[in-house]
Design a protein around this motif. Sequence first.
Motif, short mmCIF file in Angstrom:
data_model
loop_
_atom_site.label_atom_id
_atom_site.label_comp_id
_atom_site.label_asym_id
_atom_site.label_seq_id
_atom_site.Cartn_x
_atom_site.Cartn_y
_atom_site.Cartn_z
N GLU A 89 0.84 -1.20 0.00
CA GLU A 89 0.00 0.00 0.00
C GLU A 89 0.87 1.25 0.00
O GLU A 89 2.03 1.23 0.45
N LEU A 90 0.30 2.33 -0.49
CA LEU A 90 0.98 3.62 -0.50
C LEU A 90 0.72 4.35 0.82
O LEU A 90 -0.35 4.20 1.43
N LEU A 91 1.69 5.13 1.24
CA LEU A 91 1.59 5.86 2.50
C LEU A 91 1.77 7.35 2.21
O LEU A 91 2.69 7.75 1.49
N THR A 92 0.90 8.18 2.77
CA THR A 92 1.05 9.61 2.58
C THR A 92 2.26 10.14 3.35
O THR A 92 2.75 9.50 4.29
N LYS A 93 2.72 11.31 2.96
CA LYS A 93 3.87 11.90 3.65
C LYS A 93 3.55 12.22 5.10
O LYS A 93 4.39 12.00 5.99
N SER A 94 2.35 12.70 5.38
CA SER A 94 2.00 13.03 6.76
C SER A 94 2.01 11.78 7.64
O SER A 94 2.51 11.80 8.77
N ARG A 95 1.49 10.68 7.13
CA ARG A 95 1.50 9.43 7.90
C ARG A 95 2.92 8.87 8.00
O ARG A 95 3.28 8.25 9.00
N ALA A 96 3.72 9.09 6.96
CA ALA A 96 5.09 8.58 6.97
C ALA A 96 5.91 9.24 8.07
O ALA A 96 6.81 8.61 8.65
N ILE A 97 5.63 10.50 8.37
CA ILE A 97 6.37 11.18 9.45
C ILE A 97 6.22 10.41 10.75
O ILE A 97 7.18 10.26 11.52
N GLU A 98 5.03 9.87 10.99
CA GLU A 98 4.79 9.14 12.24
C GLU A 98 5.53 7.80 12.27
O GLU A 98 5.72 7.23 13.34
N GLN A 99 5.96 7.32 11.11
CA GLN A 99 6.68 6.04 11.03
C GLN A 99 8.17 6.24 10.73
O GLN A 99 8.88 5.26 10.48
N ALA A 100 8.63 7.48 10.76
CA ALA A 100 10.04 7.74 10.45
C ALA A 100 10.94 7.11 11.50
O ALA A 100 10.62 7.07 12.69
N ALA A 101 12.09 6.60 11.04
CA ALA A 101 13.07 6.01 11.95
C ALA A 101 13.92 7.14 12.53
O ALA A 101 15.07 7.37 12.15
N ALA A 102 13.33 7.86 13.46
CA ALA A 102 13.97 9.05 14.03
C ALA A 102 13.53 9.20 15.48
O ALA A 102 12.45 8.71 15.86
N PRO A 103 14.33 9.88 16.29
CA PRO A 103 13.93 10.12 17.69
C PRO A 103 12.70 11.02 17.76
O PRO A 103 12.38 11.74 16.81
N ALA A 104 12.04 10.98 18.92
CA ALA A 104 10.78 11.70 19.09
C ALA A 104 10.94 13.20 18.81
O ALA A 104 10.06 13.83 18.22
N TRP A 105 12.06 13.78 19.24
CA TRP A 105 12.24 15.23 19.04
C TRP A 105 12.29 15.58 17.55
O TRP A 105 11.77 16.63 17.14
N LEU A 106 12.91 14.70 16.73
CA LEU A 106 13.00 14.99 15.31
C LEU A 106 11.67 14.76 14.62
O LEU A 106 11.28 15.53 13.73
N ILE A 107 10.94 13.73 15.04
CA ILE A 107 9.60 13.52 14.48
C ILE A 107 8.70 14.72 14.77
O ILE A 107 7.95 15.18 13.90
N ALA A 108 8.80 15.27 15.97
CA ALA A 108 8.00 16.46 16.31
C ALA A 108 8.38 17.63 15.41
O ALA A 108 7.51 18.41 14.97
N GLN A 109 9.66 17.78 15.11
CA GLN A 109 10.10 18.86 14.23
C GLN A 109 9.68 18.61 12.78
O GLN A 109 9.35 19.56 12.06
N LEU A 110 9.68 17.35 12.35
CA LEU A 110 9.17 17.03 11.01
C LEU A 110 7.69 17.39 10.90
O LEU A 110 7.24 17.95 9.90
N ARG A 111 6.94 17.07 11.94
CA ARG A 111 5.51 17.43 11.95
C ARG A 111 5.34 18.94 11.83
O ARG A 111 4.49 19.44 11.09
N ALA A 112 6.13 19.67 12.60
CA ALA A 112 6.01 21.12 12.60
C ALA A 112 6.32 21.69 11.23
O ALA A 112 5.61 22.59 10.74
N ARG A 113 7.36 21.20 10.58
CA ARG A 113 7.69 21.69 9.22
C ARG A 113 6.59 21.32 8.24
O ARG A 113 6.29 22.09 7.33
N ARG A 114 5.99 20.15 8.43
CA ARG A 114 4.88 19.75 7.56
C ARG A 114 3.71 20.70 7.71
O ARG A 114 2.94 20.92 6.76
N ARG A 115 3.55 21.29 8.89
CA ARG A 115 2.49 22.28 9.12
C ARG A 115 2.88 23.66 8.61
O ARG A 115 2.07 24.59 8.68
N GLY A 116 4.11 23.80 8.14
CA GLY A 116 4.55 25.09 7.63
C GLY A 116 5.25 25.96 8.65
O GLY A 116 5.54 27.13 8.38
N GLU A 117 5.55 25.41 9.81
CA GLU A 117 6.23 26.18 10.85
C GLU A 117 7.72 26.28 10.57
O GLU A 117 8.32 25.36 10.00
N ASP A 118 8.30 27.39 10.95
CA ASP A 118 9.73 27.64 10.71
C ASP A 118 10.53 27.04 11.85
O ASP A 118 10.89 27.71 12.81
#
Length: 239
Positions: free
Chosen positions: A185-214
């Motif tokens: 199955e295909l996975l959207t980019k927003s859902r992929a952020i939640e499955q990224a192989a990264a520490p929690a702090w970086l996933i939170a920052q990926l989410r923020a950038r996805r929302r357009g935050e600087d």
Amino acid sequence: MTTSPPVVVELGRRLAPFGWVTELFVGGSVATGDYLPRISDLDLVALTDGPVDEARQAVLTTLHRGLDEGAAAGLNLGCVYVDSEQLLDLQALHPTWTHGSLVQRILSGVARAELVRHGYAVFGRSPVDVLSAMSDDDVRAAARAELRGYWTWAARRPWLWLDPVIADLGLTSMARGRHTLATGELLTKSRAIEQAAAPAWLIAQLRARRRGEDVTSPRLRTAAIAWFDARRTVARARR
């Protein structure tokens, strides 16, 4: 029913009168419902009656430059122009408008899968009427090809990952690739952020950038995390 962004409708309005553009398809995040204006790219595919020769390329360049300076400014509007006679050739290069330039690119297997499973037509026939159906195994093969292709090339060049854009894209692309290999199955980019192989702090920052935050991540740490993840993922895909 999915609603196209106004600039997509405008592109269709300008292309249809040419006559030699027979279909305009919407794929990517718009088709999957994951589109965020001025953050997501607009991924379109147009089918043409006959080759897009130099004369036609000149017309398209003028059209897209005009849009990029007006209605499409800041929206990352891209479109692959595929000669219908070459549609089944997975390795054929097609004129592609992307980030202000007309370049030659393939229509990837993953892009085809997005069109077949989620895409729709702005005008002309539906994607499912002109593209081959793709089973879960076909989609897995498409994801594996991307991991074995560009991402294997990138994983062999650690300096590339110092670019924050590449690091973010790599983390989400590896998550999407792993998910597709496992499920078909295909996975959207927003859902992929939640499955990224990264520490929690970086996933939170990926989410923020996805929302357009600087939000800025530590460059070296992020590069190292993304690069090692890519090396692991492409190694698995190449077995």
